[in-house]
Design a protein around this motif. Structure first.
Motif, PDB file in Angstrom:
ATOM      1  N   LEU A 133     -75.968 -27.254  51.778  1.00 36.34           N
ATOM      2  CA  LEU A 133     -75.304 -27.918  50.707  1.00 36.34           C
ATOM      3  C   LEU A 133     -76.197 -28.979  50.421  1.00 36.34           C
TER       4      LEU A 133
ATOM      5  N   THR B 186     -70.200 -17.979  41.300  1.00 38.62           N
ATOM      6  CA  THR B 186     -71.325 -18.028  42.232  1.00 38.62           C
ATOM      7  C   THR B 186     -72.340 -16.970  41.808  1.00 38.62           C
TER       8      THR B 186
ATOM      9  N   CYS C  39     -64.600 -25.616  50.267  1.00 42.73           N
ATOM     10  CA  CYS C  39     -65.831 -25.161  50.914  1.00 42.73           C
ATOM     11  C   CYS C  39     -65.739 -23.654  51.099  1.00 42.73           C
TER      12      CYS C  39
ATOM     13  N   SER D  85     -70.760 -17.487  50.344  1.00 36.82           N
ATOM     14  CA  SER D  85     -70.927 -16.373  49.416  1.00 36.82           C
ATOM     15  C   SER D  85     -72.007 -15.434  49.936  1.00 36.82           C
TER      16      SER D  85
ATOM     17  N   ARG E 107     -75.424 -18.809  50.050  1.00 35.91           N
ATOM     18  CA  ARG E 107     -75.145 -20.221  49.799  1.00 35.91           C
ATOM     19  C   ARG E 107     -73.777 -20.598  50.343  1.00 35.91           C
ATOM     20  N   LEU E 108     -73.693 -21.831  50.837  1.00 33.97           N
ATOM     21  CA  LEU E 108     -72.427 -22.440  51.220  1.00 33.97           C
ATOM     22  C   LEU E 108     -72.130 -23.474  50.141  1.00 33.97           C
ATOM     23  N   TYR E 109     -71.000 -23.299  49.423  1.00 29.73           N
ATOM     24  CA  TYR E 109     -70.671 -24.145  48.278  1.00 29.73           C
ATOM     25  C   TYR E 109     -69.631 -25.206  48.625  1.00 29.73           C
TER      26      TYR E 109
ATOM     27  N   LEU F  18     -69.198 -28.526  40.915  1.00 25.43           N
ATOM     28  CA  LEU F  18     -70.062 -28.335  42.065  1.00 25.43           C
ATOM     29  C   LEU F  18     -70.437 -29.697  42.646  1.00 25.43           C
TER      30      LEU F  18
ATOM     31  N   PHE G 189     -74.420 -27.672  47.553  1.00 26.09           N
ATOM     32  CA  PHE G 189     -74.478 -26.378  48.218  1.00 26.09           C
ATOM     33  C   PHE G 189     -75.611 -26.413  49.221  1.00 26.09           C
ATOM     34  N   ARG G 190     -75.551 -25.484  50.135  1.00 23.80           N
ATOM     35  CA  ARG G 190     -76.619 -25.339  51.133  1.00 23.80           C
ATOM     36  C   ARG G 190     -77.089 -23.908  51.107  1.00 23.80           C
ATOM     37  N   LYS G 191     -78.398 -23.716  50.916  1.00 25.21           N
ATOM     38  CA  LYS G 191     -78.978 -22.370  50.984  1.00 25.21           C
ATOM     39  C   LYS G 191     -79.104 -21.982  52.439  1.00 25.21           C
TER      40      LYS G 191
END
Length: 195
Positions: free
Chosen positions: A25, A72, A88, A91, A95-97, A106, A109-111
């Motif tokens: 994120l 997403t 939270c 997907s 990604r964690l949104y 938004l 997010f974390r890749k």
């Protein structure tokens, strides 16, 4: 009869929330939750609590309607966690949104190195989630800094993470059930299953 109506309304709200999130994120350096952040409130994991009762003490005000939607870059196959106005969810787009529950904006997010198909869990100031299909890691992420607090290699996690006192419970498709310390991710115990 009243309890049955309440359960139906809660199920309806859950479905509406999932649809709103599905239709839709920390690339920033942290998530700004504000001074009123309350990790004890909300819906911190699948089923709302470690017993997965699916019960919420709040009230509903029908008629219910779609408030927002967020798209997403890939499918969502898990349930969101909602704590203090922050949604939270993971997907399959790796990604964690983090979204605003109020308007779907938004927040960050974390890749990740792989897709996220298991439902996340939020406890204290951390979010716990697992990646699968190649990466196969359970993470504890600090909600305020966005830093990874710890990670544990666990193969094939596609079921929802559950929080218990000082413990993250993780079921693996390889036939093992893991109890990890919320503090550092070390394995407290492991139980092999028959499948």
């Amino acid at each position: 009869m009243e309890l049955l109506k309440r359960k139906r309304h809660l199920r309806y709200i859950s479905v509406v929330t999932l649809l709103a999130v599905s239709c839709c994120l920390f690339c920033m350096r942290g998530l700004r939750l504000g001074d009123g952040y309350d990790p004890a409130g909300g819906w911190p994991m699948l089923g709302g609590n470690s017993a997965h009762t699916g019960m919420y003490d709040g009230s509903l005000r029908p008629p219910l309607q779609l408030l927002w939607r967020f798209r997403t870059k890939g499918p969502i196959v898990s349930s969101p966690a909602v704590v203090d106005g922050v949604v939270c969810l993971g997907s399959l787009d790796k990604r964690l949104y983090f979204l605003s529950a109020r308007d779907g904006q938004l927040l960050g997010f974390r890749k990740t190195g792989s897709s996220i198909s298991a439902s996340v869990a939020i406890g204290g100031q951390s979010v716990y989630f697992a990646t699968d299909f190649g990466d196969d890691i359970v993470y504890a992420l600090d909600l305020f800094s966005g830093d990874v607090r710890w990670k544990a290699d666990i193969y094939d996690v596609s079921s929802s993470l559950t929080l218990a006192p000082q413990t993250v419970l993780v079921s693996s498709g390889s036939g093992t059930f893991h109890a990890l310390s919320v503090e550092d991710g070390r394995e407290l115990w492991l139980f092999p299953t028959e499948g």
